[in-house]
Scaffold this motif. Structure first.
Motif, PDB file in Angstrom:
ATOM      1  N   VAL A 178       0.656  -1.206   0.236  1.00 40.43           N
ATOM      2  CA  VAL A 178      -0.229   0.371  -0.297  1.00 40.43           C
ATOM      3  C   VAL A 178       0.803   1.173  -0.209  1.00 40.43           C
ATOM      4  O   VAL A 178       1.935   1.243   0.748  1.00 40.43           O
ATOM      5  CB  VAL A 178      -1.062   0.263   1.389  1.00 40.43           C
ATOM      6  N   VAL A 179       0.772   1.974  -0.739  1.00 45.57           N
ATOM      7  CA  VAL A 179       1.492   3.547  -0.553  1.00 45.57           C
ATOM      8  C   VAL A 179       0.189   4.558  -0.513  1.00 45.57           C
ATOM      9  O   VAL A 179      -0.334   5.183  -0.871  1.00 45.57           O
ATOM     10  CB  VAL A 179       2.054   3.808  -2.224  1.00 45.57           C
ATOM     11  N   LEU A 180       0.638   5.629   0.566  1.00 49.05           N
ATOM     12  CA  LEU A 180      -0.252   6.251   0.788  1.00 49.05           C
ATOM     13  C   LEU A 180       0.740   7.758   0.623  1.00 49.05           C
ATOM     14  O   LEU A 180       2.072   8.112   0.513  1.00 49.05           O
ATOM     15  CB  LEU A 180      -0.452   6.913   2.566  1.00 49.05           C
ATOM     16  N   ALA A 181       0.045   9.062   0.368  1.00 49.17           N
ATOM     17  CA  ALA A 181       0.766  10.071  -0.110  1.00 49.17           C
ATOM     18  C   ALA A 181       0.174  11.069   0.717  1.00 49.17           C
ATOM     19  O   ALA A 181      -1.193  11.430  -0.065  1.00 49.17           O
ATOM     20  CB  ALA A 181       1.053  10.644  -1.609  1.00 49.17           C
ATOM     21  N   PRO A 182       0.466  12.013   1.743  1.00 50.32           N
ATOM     22  CA  PRO A 182       0.788  12.318   2.248  1.00 50.32           C
ATOM     23  C   PRO A 182       0.633  13.966   1.362  1.00 50.32           C
ATOM     24  O   PRO A 182       0.929  14.614   0.633  1.00 50.32           O
ATOM     25  CB  PRO A 182       0.833  13.250   3.724  1.00 50.32           C
ATOM     26  N   SER A 183      -0.410  15.492   1.952  1.00 46.07           N
ATOM     27  CA  SER A 183      -0.453  16.154   1.199  1.00 46.07           C
ATOM     28  C   SER A 183       0.048  17.679   1.671  1.00 46.07           C
ATOM     29  O   SER A 183      -0.181  18.586   1.721  1.00 46.07           O
ATOM     30  CB  SER A 183      -2.487  17.086   1.130  1.00 46.07           C
ATOM     31  N   ALA A 203      -1.561  10.390   8.018  1.00 47.32           N
ATOM     32  CA  ALA A 203      -0.852   9.034   7.040  1.00 47.32           C
ATOM     33  C   ALA A 203      -0.307   8.040   7.325  1.00 47.32           C
ATOM     34  O   ALA A 203       0.087   6.924   7.014  1.00 47.32           O
ATOM     35  CB  ALA A 203      -0.482   9.987   6.232  1.00 47.32           C
ATOM     36  N   THR A 204       1.251   8.609   8.244  1.00 48.77           N
ATOM     37  CA  THR A 204       2.053   8.026   9.584  1.00 48.77           C
ATOM     38  C   THR A 204       0.357   6.866   9.737  1.00 48.77           C
ATOM     39  O   THR A 204       1.477   4.939  10.220  1.00 48.77           O
ATOM     40  CB  THR A 204       3.332   8.209  10.920  1.00 48.77           C
ATOM     41  N   VAL A 205      -0.080   7.114  10.808  1.00 48.22           N
ATOM     42  CA  VAL A 205      -1.079   6.681  11.933  1.00 48.22           C
ATOM     43  C   VAL A 205      -2.212   5.199  10.810  1.00 48.22           C
ATOM     44  O   VAL A 205      -2.069   4.454  11.058  1.00 48.22           O
ATOM     45  CB  VAL A 205      -1.668   7.013  12.113  1.00 48.22           C
ATOM     46  N   ALA A 206      -1.962   6.054   9.847  1.00 49.46           N
ATOM     47  CA  ALA A 206      -2.422   4.919   8.335  1.00 49.46           C
ATOM     48  C   ALA A 206      -2.175   3.973   8.090  1.00 49.46           C
ATOM     49  O   ALA A 206      -2.875   2.454   8.448  1.00 49.46           O
ATOM     50  CB  ALA A 206      -3.974   5.547   8.099  1.00 49.46           C
ATOM     51  N   ALA A 207      -1.090   4.170   8.435  1.00 48.40           N
ATOM     52  CA  ALA A 207       0.216   3.144   7.693  1.00 48.40           C
ATOM     53  C   ALA A 207       0.152   1.749   8.487  1.00 48.40           C
ATOM     54  O   ALA A 207       0.400   0.726   7.827  1.00 48.40           O
ATOM     55  CB  ALA A 207       1.220   4.252   7.506  1.00 48.40           C
ATOM     56  N   PHE A 208       0.264   2.270   9.141  1.00 52.95           N
ATOM     57  CA  PHE A 208       0.304   1.267  11.255  1.00 52.95           C
ATOM     58  C   PHE A 208      -0.939   0.484  11.028  1.00 52.95           C
ATOM     59  O   PHE A 208      -0.448  -0.467  10.587  1.00 52.95           O
ATOM     60  CB  PHE A 208       1.202   2.138  12.290  1.00 52.95           C
ATOM     61  N   ASN A 209      -1.938   1.041  10.435  1.00 50.64           N
ATOM     62  CA  ASN A 209      -3.401   0.940  11.031  1.00 50.64           C
ATOM     63  C   ASN A 209      -3.865  -0.568  10.063  1.00 50.64           C
ATOM     64  O   ASN A 209      -3.704  -1.606   9.803  1.00 50.64           O
ATOM     65  CB  ASN A 209      -4.491   1.346  11.142  1.00 50.64           C
ATOM     66  N   ILE A 210      -3.396  -0.166   8.397  1.00 54.18           N
ATOM     67  CA  ILE A 210      -3.068  -0.673   7.102  1.00 54.18           C
ATOM     68  C   ILE A 210      -2.341  -2.085   7.701  1.00 54.18           C
ATOM     69  O   ILE A 210      -2.665  -2.909   7.366  1.00 54.18           O
ATOM     70  CB  ILE A 210      -2.958   0.386   5.651  1.00 54.18           C
ATOM     71  N   ALA A 211      -0.762  -1.628   7.556  1.00 56.10           N
ATOM     72  CA  ALA A 211       0.026  -3.313   7.485  1.00 56.10           C
ATOM     73  C   ALA A 211      -0.601  -3.905   8.957  1.00 56.10           C
ATOM     74  O   ALA A 211      -0.438  -4.916   8.187  1.00 56.10           O
ATOM     75  CB  ALA A 211       1.001  -2.387   8.244  1.00 56.10           C
TER      76      ALA A 211
END
Length: 369
Positions: free
Chosen positions: A339-344, A352-360
């Motif tokens: 999954v790739v997230l791009a903060p704005s 986005a970093t918090v979401a990255a851990f949840n998604i991972a």
């Protein structure tokens, strides 16, 4: 007439304290309730190359760094040449430059402006006389800017005290003398600041944070307790901040010998049951490609913060582009889902970093921010 919004730019060589100046202006402004935005740029050398810092200070909310520079400080015109495409002066801008630099004004490209206020300032002489060292010329400049343009002088002095509080008492005293010398010199040229004094009301302190810092804090908030990484600009701030804070929350941090080891250690930490993360930039992400495939295949949740540079590999050899985005999306040996997230913006770096851990954790796969 006073103004509610000013944009400053400072240019000099590595070691001149240009970035330190920008940091202090931003910190002092935020502590007084002002809105600030700081952007910094460096030449290719680790030390000794040119550097610049732009700070916008406003009594009102701001959402961009500003198109034009109203106050320009230059210690060396040879260094300014590196940034002339980035630093465009506004009409009637104030240009404060080292008095001993006799570069003809007609040889200096300040952009499409017809009129600026050229002000020679003996930064080096003032620093020598007041602090006993030319290294204090950036602190002299802070005093000058505070007095000329009505920046929060007391807050800037506190920033100087904080910056040098860990040094010997005589070092702090010398820099405070330099600050005072800048204030006094400003009184002799105060007419150049006509119509450019900042008008504001002191308010509640503002939170001042970079995207890297927001990502680091977001990782701790998400429960990350193991970080392994190798220093690489422009991501090193994440390693620096977490090296201080990770132990305070009961976590562990390892500075590895390279990026291959970093991603290997993070996969191992996650496999052992600890939320784990690394941070890197384009060249480091390239080295992590094989291990990313392993994490995907073995369904191991890991988070990689990729702080991309302005162009391919080491920076800007020919053009600017989001090179790392393609690598993050498609750089793999065959079918290796991630999954790739791009903060704005800065705030989004935290979320986005918090979401990255949840998604991972939920998808059991690597997530790249």
């Amino acid at each position: 007439m006073p103004t509610r919004d000013l944009t400053f730019a400072m240019v000099g060589s590595g070691g001149d304290g240009i970035i330190t100046m920008g940091d202090m202006v931003a910190q002092a402004g935020a502590s007084e309730g002002l809105h600030v935005m700081k952007v910094e740029a460096y030449g290719p050398q680790i030390r000794g190359g040119e550097s610049s810092c732009t700070v916008r200070v406003s009594a009102d909310p701001i959402f961009a760094q500003g198109d034009e520079i109203e106050i320009l400080v230059v210690f060396n015109w040879a260094d300014f040449a590196r940034f002339k495409g980035e630093i465009i002066c506004a009409e009637n801008a104030v240009v404060l430059y080292e008095a001993t630099d006799e570069t003809p004004h007609e040889e200096i490209d300040l952009g499409p402006v017809e009129d600026v206020r050229w002000v020679p300032v003996p930064f080096i002489e003032l620093a020598k006389e007041s602090a006993g060292t030319t290294l204090a010329k950036n602190i002299v400049t802070l005093g000058l800017l505070a007095e000329l343009f009505h920046l929060p002088k007391d807050a800037l002095e506190r920033a100087v005290r904080h910056r040098f509080s860990a040094k010997k008492a005589e070092v702090l005293e010398a820099n405070l003398k330099g600050f005072t010398a800048g204030v006094k010199h400003a009184e002799t040229i105060e007419e150049v600041a006509t119509g450019m004094r900042l008008r504001y009301t002191i308010g509640e302190p503002m939170l001042l944070m970079s995207g890297n810092e927001a990502s680091a804090v977001g990782s701790l908030h998400a429960g990350c307790r193991f970080f392994a990484g190798y220093p690489i600009t422009p991501s090193s701030e994440i390693l620096h901040l977490l090296s201080e804070w990770m132990p305070k929350v009961g976590g562990y941090l390892v500075q590895t010998e390279d990026e291959l080891s970093a991603i290997g250690a993070v996969i191992g930490g996650s496999f052992a049951g600890v939320k784990s993360m690394t941070a890197t930039s384009g060249p480091g992400l390239a080295l992590m490609t094989e291990m990313l495939g392993l994490a995907s295949m073995a369904e191991i949740p890991v988070v990689i913060i990729d702080v991309q540079r302005g162009g391919p590999s080491t920076g800007l050899p020919t053009k600017s582009e989001q090179s790392d985005l393609w690598q993050a999306l498609w750089g793999s040996h065959g079918d290796a889902p991630r999954v790739v997230l791009a903060p704005s913006d800065v705030e989004d770096c935290f979320h986005a970093t918090v979401a990255a851990f949840n998604i991972a954790e939920e998808a059991q796969m690597p997530v790249i921010v």
